[in-house]
Design an enzyme around this catalytic site. Structure first.
Site, PDB file in Angstrom:
ATOM      1  N   PRO A   2      35.437  52.920  34.370  1.00 49.95           N
ATOM      2  CA  PRO A   2      35.964  53.035  33.009  1.00 49.95           C
ATOM      3  C   PRO A   2      37.139  52.084  32.792  1.00 49.95           C
ATOM      4  O   PRO A   2      37.998  51.929  33.660  1.00 49.95           O
ATOM      5  CB  PRO A   2      36.408  54.497  32.928  1.00 49.95           C
ATOM      6  CG  PRO A   2      35.571  55.203  33.937  1.00 49.95           C
ATOM      7  CD  PRO A   2      35.385  54.217  35.055  1.00 49.95           C
ATOM      8  N   GLU A   3      37.156  51.462  31.619  1.00 49.93           N
ATOM      9  CA  GLU A   3      38.202  50.491  31.297  1.00 49.93           C
ATOM     10  C   GLU A   3      39.153  51.097  30.268  1.00 49.93           C
ATOM     11  O   GLU A   3      39.014  52.265  29.882  1.00 49.93           O
ATOM     12  CB  GLU A   3      37.562  49.191  30.832  1.00 49.93           C
ATOM     13  CG  GLU A   3      36.605  48.631  31.889  1.00 49.93           C
ATOM     14  CD  GLU A   3      36.024  47.271  31.561  1.00 49.93           C
ATOM     15  OE1 GLU A   3      36.693  46.479  30.883  1.00 49.93           O
ATOM     16  OE2 GLU A   3      34.883  46.996  31.996  1.00 49.93           O
ATOM     17  N   LYS A  50      44.181  51.699  33.255  1.00 55.72           N
ATOM     18  CA  LYS A  50      43.116  52.571  33.759  1.00 55.72           C
ATOM     19  C   LYS A  50      43.648  53.891  34.315  1.00 55.72           C
ATOM     20  O   LYS A  50      42.928  54.596  35.019  1.00 55.72           O
ATOM     21  CB  LYS A  50      42.314  51.834  34.831  1.00 55.72           C
ATOM     22  CG  LYS A  50      41.627  50.570  34.319  1.00 55.72           C
ATOM     23  CD  LYS A  50      40.837  49.893  35.421  1.00 55.72           C
ATOM     24  CE  LYS A  50      40.157  48.632  34.918  1.00 55.72           C
ATOM     25  NZ  LYS A  50      39.338  47.981  35.966  1.00 55.72           N
ATOM     26  N   ARG A 237      33.659  40.746  41.748  1.00 51.92           N
ATOM     27  CA  ARG A 237      32.810  41.363  40.737  1.00 51.92           C
ATOM     28  C   ARG A 237      31.903  40.302  40.128  1.00 51.92           C
ATOM     29  O   ARG A 237      32.233  39.110  40.093  1.00 51.92           O
ATOM     30  CB  ARG A 237      33.656  41.993  39.608  1.00 51.92           C
ATOM     31  CG  ARG A 237      34.688  43.011  40.066  1.00 51.92           C
ATOM     32  CD  ARG A 237      34.060  44.288  40.595  1.00 51.92           C
ATOM     33  NE  ARG A 237      33.243  44.935  39.579  1.00 51.92           N
ATOM     34  CZ  ARG A 237      33.744  45.719  38.599  1.00 51.92           C
ATOM     35  NH1 ARG A 237      35.051  45.907  38.510  1.00 51.92           N
ATOM     36  NH2 ARG A 237      32.935  46.306  37.729  1.00 51.92           N
TER      37      ARG A 237
END
Length: 247
Positions: A2-3, A50, A237
């Site tokens: 989640p951002e 976050k 990523r």
């Protein structure tokens, strides 16, 4: 993971539902010591990038980081038993929130809270346009590729892989490039504008005219020009890049 838009939405929803109430706080899973918070009034819930911070009266703060798998379940049926895997359950007068599978759920004394916040860069959803100069300076001074710097929470707080892909596409920037303050400021402006939309929509919104669509993130072809989207590993990523639209 989640951002920032997701965390700010959680904070908003829980603040509206629970703030100002004396809560029943428990840990059905048993991996969180709920006793110091049970029966205390929740004063506030705030998101910082976050991270979520819960402020109680006469008790330490609670720090939550959802990590890759963390979720909240919300219910208006207070008699409904929580799942056995619930790390922390917050039950107010009319609603309850159950936290499941976070990477962190812990009490924070004031010194630890201050250290956590000091480790984070500016959050587009907290400082907005007022933080533009500092944010641009930090990103330009990061000394690494912009695709890596955007995921560094000490540079900017709250940006993850999906927002990285979409913001860099809209700015026309390849993630392998370094940026100056002018380009960094443009990225910040986009983040401030679009993350606000993401909070309301509950998802990444990189095109207000088509909120369910993405430009390059997890797409085979660029939605703007149809070019095959390239994937590379940047800062551990997968980065999604249109080689035609991103310089």
């Amino acid at each position: 993971m989640p951002e920032a838009h997701s965390l700010h939405r959680h904070a908003r929803d829980q603040r509206e539902a629970l703030a100002g109430q004396v809560l029943a706080v428990s840990s059905p899973q048993g991996r969180f010591d709920a006793a110091p918070f049970d029966g205390h009034r929740l004063d506030d819930v705030q998101a910082y990038g976050k991270h979520l911070l819960y402020s109680f009266d006469e008790a330490p703060d609670v720090h939550v980081h959802l990590g890759l798998k963390g979720i909240y379940l919300r219910t208006a049926d207070l008699a409904l038993p929580p799942r056995g895997g619930t790390r922390m359950r917050l039950a107010g007068e009319r609603e309850a929130f159950s936290l499941i599978a976070p990477s962190r759920c812990e009490a924070l004394v004031p010194q630890a809270r201050d250290a956590l916040l000091a480790s984070l860069g500016p959050d587009p959803l907290r400082v907005g346009e007022a933080g533009r100069e500092d944010a641009a300076r930090r990103l330009a001074a990061a000394g690494t590729a912009v695709g890596a710097a955007l995921l560094d929470q000490s540079v900017w707080a709250g940006i993850g892989n999906a927002w990285r892909a979409e913001l860099l596409f809209l700015a026309g920037l390849d993630p392998a490039r370094r940026v100056g303050e002018e380009e960094a400021g443009l990225l910040w402006d986009l983040a401030v504008e679009l993350l606000r939309l993401g909070v309301d929509a509950g998802q990444v919104v990189s095109d207000p005219t088509a909120p369910d669509e993405r430009w390059v993130y997890k797409r085979d072809t660029c939605r703007r020009c149809g070019t095959t989207v390239q994937t590379r590993t940047v800062a551990g990523r997968t980065a999604y890049v249109c080689p035609r639209d991103q310089r």
